[in-house]
Design a protein around this motif. Sequence first.
Motif, PDB file in Angstrom:
ATOM      1  N   THR A   1      62.374  47.250  54.127  1.00 10.93           N
ATOM      2  CA  THR A   1      63.123  48.261  53.892  1.00 10.93           C
ATOM      3  C   THR A   1      64.175  48.086  55.035  1.00 10.93           C
ATOM      4  O   THR A   1      65.519  47.975  54.974  1.00 10.93           O
ATOM      5  CB  THR A   1      62.696  49.504  53.938  1.00 10.93           C
ATOM      6  N   LEU A   2      63.749  47.898  56.290  1.00  8.88           N
ATOM      7  CA  LEU A   2      64.331  47.786  57.500  1.00  8.88           C
ATOM      8  C   LEU A   2      65.143  46.480  57.619  1.00  8.88           C
ATOM      9  O   LEU A   2      66.372  46.277  57.738  1.00  8.88           O
ATOM     10  CB  LEU A   2      63.766  47.960  58.646  1.00  8.88           C
TER      11      LEU A   2
ATOM     12  N   PRO B   1      66.667  59.816  56.914  1.00 10.07           N
ATOM     13  CA  PRO B   1      65.643  58.745  56.320  1.00 10.07           C
ATOM     14  C   PRO B   1      65.641  58.570  54.823  1.00 10.07           C
ATOM     15  O   PRO B   1      66.216  59.277  54.129  1.00 10.07           O
ATOM     16  CB  PRO B   1      64.438  59.319  57.091  1.00 10.07           C
TER      17      PRO B   1
ATOM     18  N   SER C   1      56.108  56.532  53.129  1.00 12.18           N
ATOM     19  CA  SER C   1      56.689  56.548  54.826  1.00 12.18           C
ATOM     20  C   SER C   1      58.053  57.167  54.796  1.00 12.18           C
ATOM     21  O   SER C   1      58.902  56.558  53.668  1.00 12.18           O
ATOM     22  CB  SER C   1      56.545  55.096  55.455  1.00 12.18           C
TER      23      SER C   1
ATOM     24  N   HIS D   1      59.391  55.802  61.885  1.00  7.39           N
ATOM     25  CA  HIS D   1      59.060  56.194  60.544  1.00  7.39           C
ATOM     26  C   HIS D   1      57.795  56.986  60.590  1.00  7.39           C
ATOM     27  O   HIS D   1      57.386  57.140  61.879  1.00  7.39           O
ATOM     28  CB  HIS D   1      58.717  54.852  59.824  1.00  7.39           C
TER      29      HIS D   1
ATOM     30  N   VAL E   1      61.402  56.666  56.535  1.00  6.84           N
ATOM     31  CA  VAL E   1      61.789  55.493  57.302  1.00  6.84           C
ATOM     32  C   VAL E   1      63.369  55.685  57.635  1.00  6.84           C
ATOM     33  O   VAL E   1      64.086  56.151  57.191  1.00  6.84           O
ATOM     34  CB  VAL E   1      61.709  54.037  56.576  1.00  6.84           C
ATOM     35  N   ARG E   2      63.624  55.803  59.108  1.00  6.54           N
ATOM     36  CA  ARG E   2      64.939  55.875  59.333  1.00  6.54           C
ATOM     37  C   ARG E   2      65.735  54.296  59.580  1.00  6.54           C
ATOM     38  O   ARG E   2      64.900  53.587  60.453  1.00  6.54           O
ATOM     39  CB  ARG E   2      65.115  56.384  61.149  1.00  6.54           C
ATOM     40  N   THR E   3      66.684  54.236  58.382  1.00  9.02           N
ATOM     41  CA  THR E   3      67.076  52.886  58.296  1.00  9.02           C
ATOM     42  C   THR E   3      68.515  52.791  59.241  1.00  9.02           C
ATOM     43  O   THR E   3      68.888  51.622  59.812  1.00  9.02           O
ATOM     44  CB  THR E   3      67.674  52.656  57.001  1.00  9.02           C
TER      45      THR E   3
ATOM     46  N   ILE F   1      57.916  48.899  54.619  1.00 13.48           N
ATOM     47  CA  ILE F   1      58.405  49.412  55.489  1.00 13.48           C
ATOM     48  C   ILE F   1      59.464  48.300  56.385  1.00 13.48           C
ATOM     49  O   ILE F   1      60.590  48.705  56.688  1.00 13.48           O
ATOM     50  CB  ILE F   1      57.663  50.074  56.470  1.00 13.48           C
TER      51      ILE F   1
END
Length: 214
Positions: free
Chosen positions: A186-187, A168, A158, A146, A160-162, A183
């Motif tokens: 979310t993950l 992202p 942020s 992130h 964020v690469r999930t 964050i």
Amino acid sequence: MQDAERLQDELRQRVVRTSAPIALPRTVTGLDVTYETGSDRAVAAAVVVDVASLAVAEVAIHRGLADFPYVPGLLAFREVPLLVAAVEKLATPPALLVCDGYGLAHPKRFGLASHLGVVLDLPSYGVAKTAFVGAFTPPAEARGSHADLTDDGEVIGSVVRTQTAVKPVFVSAGHRIGLADCISLTLRLSGRYRIPEPTRQADIESRKILREWQ
């Protein structure tokens, strides 16, 4: 519009910004609204998802009319009444809300997630598919990477690469929750998909009911 902007400014003063960690909730409620093309008819969905299993625990739906025009920056005035009506139909009061939209990552630092969180006085945050405001350096390709989303020198969210090597999402705190928890949640809530399960399921449910309504 001036009345809406004035109310937006008043409600924004009630946002609780925090960096203190919260206890991991057992469930998270995802929210989304789907509109009928060329009409003010809309379906709002509130979907409760179990954090441990990502299974859907409850779905509440509200069908109604959006009585406020689409105005960039004032989307909450169009969606909050519909979403509140859906949330009020849940059998169990939600512990935390996640919206398909923005929290602090908004020109006025008061997006849909902030607005809804203040109205319902619940921890809330937003996960959006695209950026509305702010600049960022793309995060690394690996899941969990992130990067700060900044605007006028302020960190407002942020990126964020999930999922590894997938576009992202844009995460921002809304009310009574810090960005680090946003964050992390979310993950945790993003299983096999780019979009966290609560809002993904809310999108699915609202679209399904709108098709049936039509």
